[in-house]
Design a protein around this motif. Structure first.
Motif, PDB file in Angstrom:
ATOM      1  N   GLY A 200       0.792  -1.221   0.000  1.00 17.62           N
ATOM      2  CA  GLY A 200       0.000   0.000   0.000  1.00 17.62           C
ATOM      3  C   GLY A 200       0.824   1.272   0.000  1.00 17.62           C
ATOM      4  N   GLY A 201       1.965   1.227  -0.666  1.00 14.84           N
ATOM      5  CA  GLY A 201       2.814   2.404  -0.760  1.00 14.84           C
ATOM      6  C   GLY A 201       3.818   2.561   0.362  1.00 14.84           C
ATOM      7  N   ARG A 202       3.741   1.719   1.399  1.00 14.87           N
ATOM      8  CA  ARG A 202       4.670   1.800   2.520  1.00 14.87           C
ATOM      9  C   ARG A 202       5.526   0.537   2.595  1.00 14.87           C
ATOM     10  N   PRO A 203       6.830   0.674   2.834  1.00 11.19           N
ATOM     11  CA  PRO A 203       7.690  -0.507   2.888  1.00 11.19           C
ATOM     12  C   PRO A 203       7.482  -1.302   4.162  1.00 11.19           C
ATOM     13  N   VAL A 204       7.487  -2.624   4.040  1.00 16.12           N
ATOM     14  CA  VAL A 204       7.392  -3.500   5.207  1.00 16.12           C
ATOM     15  C   VAL A 204       8.649  -4.336   5.379  1.00 16.12           C
ATOM     16  N   ASP A 205       9.544  -4.307   4.416  1.00 21.84           N
ATOM     17  CA  ASP A 205      10.853  -4.955   4.558  1.00 21.84           C
ATOM     18  C   ASP A 205      11.756  -4.465   3.443  1.00 21.84           C
ATOM     19  N   THR A 206      13.055  -4.558   3.666  1.00 16.60           N
ATOM     20  CA  THR A 206      14.023  -4.180   2.637  1.00 16.60           C
ATOM     21  C   THR A 206      15.328  -4.903   2.895  1.00 16.60           C
ATOM     22  N   SER A 207      16.137  -5.065   1.851  1.00 10.31           N
ATOM     23  CA  SER A 207      17.293  -5.954   1.944  1.00 10.31           C
ATOM     24  C   SER A 207      18.519  -5.306   2.562  1.00 10.31           C
ATOM     25  N   MET A 208      18.735  -3.998   2.388  1.00 11.13           N
ATOM     26  CA  MET A 208      19.873  -3.348   3.014  1.00 11.13           C
ATOM     27  C   MET A 208      19.569  -3.118   4.488  1.00 11.13           C
ATOM     28  N   GLY A 209      20.620  -3.035   5.316  1.00  9.46           N
ATOM     29  CA  GLY A 209      20.396  -3.054   6.743  1.00  9.46           C
ATOM     30  C   GLY A 209      20.892  -1.838   7.481  1.00  9.46           C
ATOM     31  N   LEU A 210      21.707  -2.055   8.506  1.00  8.71           N
ATOM     32  CA  LEU A 210      22.323  -0.964   9.241  1.00  8.71           C
ATOM     33  C   LEU A 210      23.127  -0.075   8.302  1.00  8.71           C
ATOM     34  N   THR A 211      23.776  -0.723   7.331  1.00  5.99           N
ATOM     35  CA  THR A 211      24.585  -0.054   6.317  1.00  5.99           C
ATOM     36  C   THR A 211      24.141  -0.548   4.945  1.00  5.99           C
ATOM     37  N   PRO A 212      24.680   0.007   3.864  1.00  9.17           N
ATOM     38  CA  PRO A 212      24.329  -0.481   2.522  1.00  9.17           C
ATOM     39  C   PRO A 212      25.060  -1.758   2.109  1.00  9.17           C
ATOM     40  N   LEU A 213      25.556  -2.544   3.067  1.00  7.13           N
ATOM     41  CA  LEU A 213      26.310  -3.748   2.732  1.00  7.13           C
ATOM     42  C   LEU A 213      25.453  -5.009   2.661  1.00  7.13           C
ATOM     43  N   GLU A 214      24.308  -5.014   3.323  1.00  9.93           N
ATOM     44  CA  GLU A 214      23.517  -6.240   3.437  1.00  9.93           C
ATOM     45  C   GLU A 214      22.651  -6.463   2.202  1.00  9.93           C
ATOM     46  N   GLY A 215      22.265  -7.711   1.991  1.00  5.70           N
ATOM     47  CA  GLY A 215      21.241  -8.006   1.003  1.00  5.70           C
ATOM     48  C   GLY A 215      21.736  -8.656  -0.272  1.00  5.70           C
ATOM     49  N   LEU A 216      21.383  -8.056  -1.403  1.00  2.00           N
ATOM     50  CA  LEU A 216      21.664  -8.616  -2.721  1.00  2.00           C
ATOM     51  C   LEU A 216      23.149  -8.541  -3.051  1.00  2.00           C
ATOM     52  N   VAL A 217      23.569  -9.356  -4.019  1.00  2.00           N
ATOM     53  CA  VAL A 217      24.915  -9.224  -4.586  1.00  2.00           C
ATOM     54  C   VAL A 217      24.954  -7.945  -5.416  1.00  2.00           C
ATOM     55  N   MET A 218      26.050  -7.184  -5.292  1.00  2.00           N
ATOM     56  CA  MET A 218      26.162  -5.894  -5.975  1.00  2.00           C
ATOM     57  C   MET A 218      27.457  -5.848  -6.775  1.00  2.00           C
ATOM     58  N   GLY A 219      27.769  -4.661  -7.295  1.00  2.00           N
ATOM     59  CA  GLY A 219      28.956  -4.525  -8.113  1.00  2.00           C
ATOM     60  C   GLY A 219      30.225  -4.845  -7.353  1.00  2.00           C
ATOM     61  N   THR A 220      30.408  -4.199  -6.194  1.00  2.00           N
ATOM     62  CA  THR A 220      31.610  -4.424  -5.399  1.00  2.00           C
ATOM     63  C   THR A 220      31.305  -4.896  -3.985  1.00  2.00           C
ATOM     64  N   ARG A 221      30.012  -5.070  -3.653  1.00  2.00           N
ATOM     65  CA  ARG A 221      29.597  -5.523  -2.329  1.00  2.00           C
ATOM     66  C   ARG A 221      28.891  -6.865  -2.446  1.00  2.00           C
ATOM     67  N   GLY A 222      29.168  -7.746  -1.492  1.00  2.00           N
ATOM     68  CA  GLY A 222      28.672  -9.116  -1.603  1.00  2.00           C
ATOM     69  C   GLY A 222      27.310  -9.362  -1.020  1.00  2.00           C
ATOM     70  N   GLY A 223      26.742  -8.377  -0.301  1.00  2.00           N
ATOM     71  CA  GLY A 223      25.442  -8.590   0.307  1.00  2.00           C
ATOM     72  C   GLY A 223      25.516  -9.527   1.495  1.00  2.00           C
ATOM     73  N   ASP A 224      24.495 -10.357   1.646  1.00  2.00           N
ATOM     74  CA  ASP A 224      24.388 -11.230   2.815  1.00  2.00           C
ATOM     75  C   ASP A 224      25.641 -12.089   2.982  1.00  2.00           C
ATOM     76  N   LEU A 225      26.132 -12.145   4.235  1.00  2.00           N
ATOM     77  CA  LEU A 225      27.362 -12.864   4.529  1.00  2.00           C
ATOM     78  C   LEU A 225      27.300 -13.351   5.972  1.00  2.00           C
ATOM     79  N   ASP A 226      27.687 -14.589   6.203  1.00  2.00           N
ATOM     80  CA  ASP A 226      27.782 -15.116   7.563  1.00  2.00           C
ATOM     81  C   ASP A 226      28.780 -14.255   8.356  1.00  2.00           C
TER      82      ASP A 226
END
Length: 377
Positions: A200-226
């Protein structure tokens, strides 16, 4: 006379700018200054000198501007709406570099320099994290010591919120329905990449976290990591904290896996059969598919899956491969529509697909200009 907003997006070595009329949505001037810090452009002050010359060539002076709007990645727990910048706000943006070390310092430099160049024009910061300030506690909260998290303001802040909010609205326009009636999974896929579940136009979850490092695989950032990987590298891999930061920000993701910095080069290598590129591409698609599936579960199904930003808008192969096998979840891409060349917002799923698949170009500059104008009026 139109009420123009000068929108600045300052990076460590680049300055992108547009002069936008929020009412009409048109940009009368746009440009980018690169290699800041080099012999030709010493610093951000020199970059703004060059930009002002370009504006003057187009007949734009400070008198034509109602404000300068700045994209700032991290606003932390307090800066959760467009904000007129004073000394205290600028100091807080600089302090938040601890959470966005690649992004907030150049944004602060751009603001400081713009204040000098346009002393009588309001400077307004618009934050990528602001859209996610109201995430449900279950999505925003990390399962770590509660008192420690509160003391250090540790939570999920997200990023790319300016784009996610704009694209969710544009997707609703494309479908001819109010955004308040739609459930969407929005995929912002550029050099940085993030997913958002929007109800309904409002976010209920998103992949990036405390910083822009979490989540999807990116150009130079790996996203989710143990996190255990980082502890292992600290104890046994010869890396200190600075080495870990360099690894996570600059030597991971597609670059870390292949050495390729451009997604188009990755696709070319995949098509020539390069095994390393194929593995990296498979990881990228696998992570993306996992998030789409997770957010369909969070939303209880979605009306649309929306691709945006450079990779999302331009890679037809990625859209097909990332969503392959999701027919049972109601997602069916139409190959002909998907591969048809276009730069417009469009539907690329079959008509009978219960969940529409859309490609919607983002326009963060227009979104910033509109938020700035709304604040000042």
């Amino acid at each position: 006379m139109p009420a123009f907003v000068l929108v600045l997006n300052a990076g460590s070595s680049t300055l992108k700018y547009q002069v936008v009329d929020p009412a009409s949505g048109t940009a009368s001037v746009r440009g980018a200054i690169e290699r800041i810090g080099g012999p030709d452009v010493r610093d951000h002050a020199a970059a703004l000198d060059t930009m002002q010359g370009d504006l003057a060539d187009h007949g734009i002076t400070a008198a034509h501007l109602v404000a300068v709007g700045h994209r700032v990645v991290h606003g932390g727990p307090r800066l959760v709406a467009p904000t007129v910048v004073d000394d205290d706000v600028l100091a807080e943006i600089e302090d938040l570099a601890r959470l966005a070390p690649l992004h907030n310092p150049p944004a602060a430099a751009g603001i400081r320099t713009a204040r000098d160049h346009f002393p009588d024009v309001p400077q307004v910061a618009v934050f990528d994290t602001a859209y996610f300030a109201g995430l449900p506690a279950a999505a925003a909260t990390y399962a770590v010591d509660r008192e420690l998290a509160a003391r250090e303001s540790i939570r999920r802040y997200g990023a790319h919120g300016i784009s996610h909010q704009y694209v969710a609205g544009a997707a609703a326009d494309l479908l001819g329905r109010p955004v308040t009636e739609l459930d969407q999974v929005v995929l912002h896929l550029g050099n940085g990449a993030s997913a958002a579940a929007i109800r309904g136009g409002r976010p209920v979850d998103t992949s990036m976290g405390l910083t822009p490092l979490e989540g999807l695989v990116m150009g130079t950032r790996g996203g989710d990591l143990d996190p255990g990987v980082l502890l292992h590298l600290l104890r046994h891999g010869g890396l200190d904290v600075d080495g870990l930061e360099d690894l996570l920000h600059h030597r991971s993701g597609i670059v870390g896996l292949t050495g390729l910095a451009d997604f188009r080069d990755l696709i070319s290598a995949v098509e020539t059969g390069d095994p390393t590129a194929r593995t990296a591409y498979g990881i990228y698609c696998h992570r993306l598919r996992k998030y789409v599936g997770a957010y369909l579960a969070v939303l209880g199904g979605a009306d649309a899956v929306v691709f945006t930003a450079g990779v999302g808008e331009h890679s037809a192969r990625l859209r097909t491969d990332a969503l392959s096998g999701l027919d049972r979840l109601g997602i069916v891409v139409d190959d002909e529509r998907n591969r048809a060349p276009s730069t417009a917002a469009r539907v690329v799923s079959i008509d009978a697909s219960p969940t529409a698949v859309l490609v919607v170009p983002t326009n963060e500059e227009l979104a910033i200009a509109r938020q700035v104008a709304a604040l000042l009026t």
